[in-house]
Design an enzyme around this catalytic site. Structure first.
Site, short mmCIF file in Angstrom:
data_model
loop_
_atom_site.label_atom_id
_atom_site.label_comp_id
_atom_site.label_asym_id
_atom_site.label_seq_id
_atom_site.Cartn_x
_atom_site.Cartn_y
_atom_site.Cartn_z
N GLY A 281 2.14 -2.95 -6.87
CA GLY A 281 0.68 -3.56 -6.83
C GLY A 281 0.68 -4.53 -8.21
CG HIS A 454 4.59 -17.78 32.34
ND1 HIS A 454 4.82 -16.53 31.66
CD2 HIS A 454 5.80 -17.91 32.93
CE1 HIS A 454 5.78 -15.94 32.42
NE2 HIS A 454 6.52 -16.93 33.09
P1 NAI Z 1 1.02 -3.16 -2.44
O1 NAI Z 1 -0.50 -2.78 -3.02
O2 NAI Z 1 1.20 -3.79 -1.27
O3 NAI Z 1 1.89 -1.78 -2.41
C1 NAI Z 1 1.85 -1.14 -3.43
C2 NAI Z 1 2.53 0.32 -3.12
O4 NAI Z 1 3.15 0.90 -4.29
C3 NAI Z 1 1.51 1.08 -2.41
O5 NAI Z 1 2.16 1.67 -1.25
C4 NAI Z 1 1.22 2.40 -3.39
O6 NAI Z 1 0.84 3.56 -2.66
C5 NAI Z 1 2.50 2.30 -4.14
N1 NAI Z 1 2.81 2.99 -5.20
C6 NAI Z 1 1.89 2.72 -6.37
N2 NAI Z 1 2.15 3.43 -7.68
C7 NAI Z 1 3.21 4.13 -7.20
C8 NAI Z 1 4.01 5.12 -7.80
N3 NAI Z 1 3.87 5.46 -9.21
N4 NAI Z 1 5.00 5.60 -7.46
C9 NAI Z 1 5.14 5.36 -5.94
N5 NAI Z 1 4.61 4.24 -5.34
C10 NAI Z 1 3.53 3.96 -5.93
O7 NAI Z 1 1.54 -4.00 -3.79
P2 NAI Z 1 2.90 -4.78 -3.83
O8 NAI Z 1 3.79 -4.59 -2.66
O9 NAI Z 1 3.55 -4.97 -5.32
O10 NAI Z 1 2.32 -6.22 -3.61
C11 NAI Z 1 1.39 -6.67 -4.40
C12 NAI Z 1 0.49 -7.79 -3.62
O11 NAI Z 1 0.89 -9.02 -3.55
C13 NAI Z 1 0.03 -7.02 -2.23
O12 NAI Z 1 -0.89 -6.18 -2.23
C14 NAI Z 1 -0.32 -8.32 -1.64
O13 NAI Z 1 -1.52 -8.84 -2.01
C15 NAI Z 1 0.60 -9.49 -2.44
N6 NAI Z 1 1.82 -9.85 -1.43
C16 NAI Z 1 1.44 -10.34 -0.11
C17 NAI Z 1 2.28 -10.69 0.84
C18 NAI Z 1 2.10 -11.30 2.12
O14 NAI Z 1 0.96 -11.72 2.21
N7 NAI Z 1 3.11 -11.19 2.89
C19 NAI Z 1 3.84 -10.56 0.55
C20 NAI Z 1 4.04 -9.91 -1.10
C21 NAI Z 1 2.84 -9.70 -1.81
#
Ligand code: NAI
Ligand code: FAD
Length: 475
Positions: A281, A454
């Site tokens: 996150g 299609h």
């Molecule tokens: P995320 O919120 O998508 O995922 C973080 C994951 O880490 C969650 O599943 C959470 O349960 C897990 N987590 C948290 N603490 C943990 C721990 N101590 N140990 C193990 N697992 C843990 O955050 P992420 O992937 O860092 O991305 C950040 C943000 O960037 C996303 O929420 C999104 O808003 C944005 N983003 C959007 C994209 C897109 O639109 N395609 C692509 C990449 C990022």
């Protein structure tokens, strides 16, 4: 004598640069301040999205997908290739040039819209009669006064306590996008959006990838039928995803990392890897804004507190994008930027939070808009669901990519579409029709009766709409 502006925008990510352009279109005198530096120390507007987010990640996803196709799928089409090799340095250089094209594009847009760009850090000095005094320090050293201020300072990667990012072995999204050679073993903590996208890139290029996720459910915020289908596909591709884990001590050495973790059964495990990406996150970024000087209110997460219209607690100070509540998405930041510019001009800018699409750019892609089945159940809403598999779609068969489905959820009584969830080829493009439908409050019957080309993948959306009424034609 300080330069005077109608609006000073701090941050030139998608929230800030778009707010600046819209404000300029509406006749305001606009300054935009951004501190991001390229490798030569020059300005690199575009924020996280352009420099270390959306754009570079999609460039690497594209390159690695080509590599994967050449290795595993060309043969099905009768194309024989041998000795397929990936030049990682060239792939990363291409990604950098894509980033630069976007940086340059934004600088061009600033010129075109007569926006004064200042390369440096913007910080509040004090409130003055004419608005707010902002000091710019860095490449540009100026004092500016703006009648109104838009804060669009974005977010930064969240680190695990005790394990700072060194961007050599322990990587944030920044380091993950410029690994110089394919690691033999790659560990990731967090199987959210970044974990899955970055894990996919390096898995396709040959790394052995293990993702450790704290939650017991895979992609808990995604419709669980869709998440399960995606999970199946990722595991089949070779991504190791461990759910319900507790991460313990992380030992970092020069050449690698060792992560102690406990699995869902409570058994102690160790994961050794060459690199570790931490993707757990992001945190709102207000460092350096000198918020205290003017009494700008932040919440316990460090986000700027705003109302539904992006107004902060200070008159004439607005905030948009990752630095405020809501999903951390580039298009959400942009929509807020446009709405704020229009509100500053006395218009009625509007952002519909119920129809913001989400996309995860893995293969298969995952995209959705609106509510999930589990949300509707929890809310006690009566709904009908229709699904249609790409397996039964002619275009998907011709493409050779029949993974996944389209799922549509509609109100049981009114038939209004409440959510659409897609896992499969080009889900990122298919979701746009569903966003439009939901914006116009379409029913599933509306989509079912619209003529779709299609053969196209979009016919799966039409068929999912037909499935809501149990009358699919091709399944
Ligand atoms: P995320 O919120 O998508 O995922 C973080 C994951 O880490 C969650 O599943 C959470 O349960 C897990 N987590 C948290 N603490 C943990 C721990 N101590 N140990 C193990 N697992 C843990 O955050 P992420 O992937 O860092 O991305 C950040 C943000 O960037 C996303 O929420 C999104 O808003 C944005 N983003 C959007 C994209 C897109 O639109 N395609 C692509 C990449 C990022
Ligand atoms: P940012 O883009 O973070 O921009 C903020 C800018 O403000 C930066 O340039 C920063 O240097 C500058 N700044 C901060 N403080 C100051 C100051 N005091 N003075 C001057 N300048 C300052 N979202 C999607 O929608 N689709 C995706 O595919 C996607 N992929 C992503 C992939 C990755 C790896 C990551 C990390 C994120 C991704 N995101 C994606 C999320 C997206 O990047 C953010 O939601 C978006 O960049 C937020 O825009 P913003 O304008 O609020 O902030």
């Amino acid at each position: 004598m300080s330069q005077q502006f109608d609006v000073i925008v701090i941050g030139a990510g998608p929230g800030g640069y778009i707010a600046a352009i819209r404000a300029a279109q509406l006749g305001m005198r606009v300054a935009c301040v951004d501190e991001w530096k390229n490798s030569a120390g020059g300005p690199a507007p575009g924020g996280t999205c352009t420099n270390v987010g959306c754009i570079p990640s999609k460039a690497l996803l594209q390159s690695s997908e080509h590599f994967d196709q050449a290795n595993h799928h060309f043969a099905e089409h009768g194309i024989a290739v041998s000795d397929v090799r990936m030049d990682v340095a060239k792939m990363v250089a291409r990604k950098d040039s894509v980033v630069k094209q976007n940086n340059d594009g934004i600088l061009y847009l600033f010129k075109k819209n007569k926006i004064s760009f200042f390369h440096g850090r913007g910080a509040f000095v004090k409130a003055v009669d004419a608005g707010y005094e902002i000091k710019v320090s860095g490449a540009a050293e100026e004092t500016l006064v703006g009648k109104q201020v838009v804060l669009a300072t974005g977010s930064t990667a969240r680190a695990l306590p005790g394990t700072p990012f060194d961007e050599q072995v322990v990587l944030s999204n920044d380091g993950a996008l410029r690994i110089g050679a394919v690691p033999k073993k790659l560990a990731l903590i967090g199987s959210g959006v970044i974990g899955l996208e970055m894990g996919s890139v390096w898995r396709r290029l040959g790394a052995e990838v293990t993702i450790l996720e704290a939650l017991p459910e895979f992609l808990g915020a995604v419709d669980q039928q869709i998440a399960k289908e995606a999970h199946k596909a990722f595991v089949k591709q070779g991504l190791k995803i461990e759910l319900g884990v507790t991460v313990g001590a992380i030992k970092v050495a020069k050449k690698g990392v060792s992560v102690a973790w406990t699995n869902a059964k409570g058994e102690a495990q160790t994961l050794d890897a060459d690199k570790l990406i931490i993707s757990i996150g992001r945190v709102p970024n207000t460092v350096g804004l000198n918020a205290d000087a003017v009494g700008l209110k932040l919440d316990e997460r460090g986000a700027i507190v705003v109302d539904g219209d992006c107004r902060s607690n200070l008159p004439g100070v607005w905030a948009v994008g990752d630095v405020v509540r809501g999903p951390m998405l580039a298009h959400k930041a942009e929509e807020e930027g446009v709405a704020v510019a229009e509100r500053m001009a006395g218009q009625h800018g509007h952002v519909n939070f119920n129809t913001i699409p989400w996309v995860i750019y893995t293969n298969p892609e995952i995209a959705w808009v609106g509510q999930t089945e589990q949300q509707l159940k929890a809310a006690g809403r009566a709904y009908r669901a229709g699904t249609f598999p790409f397996l039964a779609n002619g275009r998907a068969r011709a493409l050779g990519d029949t993974t996944g489905m389209v799922k549509m959820l509609a109100d049981a009584a009114t038939d209004e579409i409440l959510g659409v969830h897609i896992v499969g080829p080009m889900a990122s493009e298919l979701i746009a029709e569903c966003v439009v439908a939901m914006e116009f409050r379409a029913s599933s019957e509306d989509i079912a009766r619209i003529c779709h080309a299609h053969p196209s993948l979009s016919e799966a959306t039409k068929e999912a709409a037909l499935a809501v009424d149990k009358r699919t034609l091709n399944f």
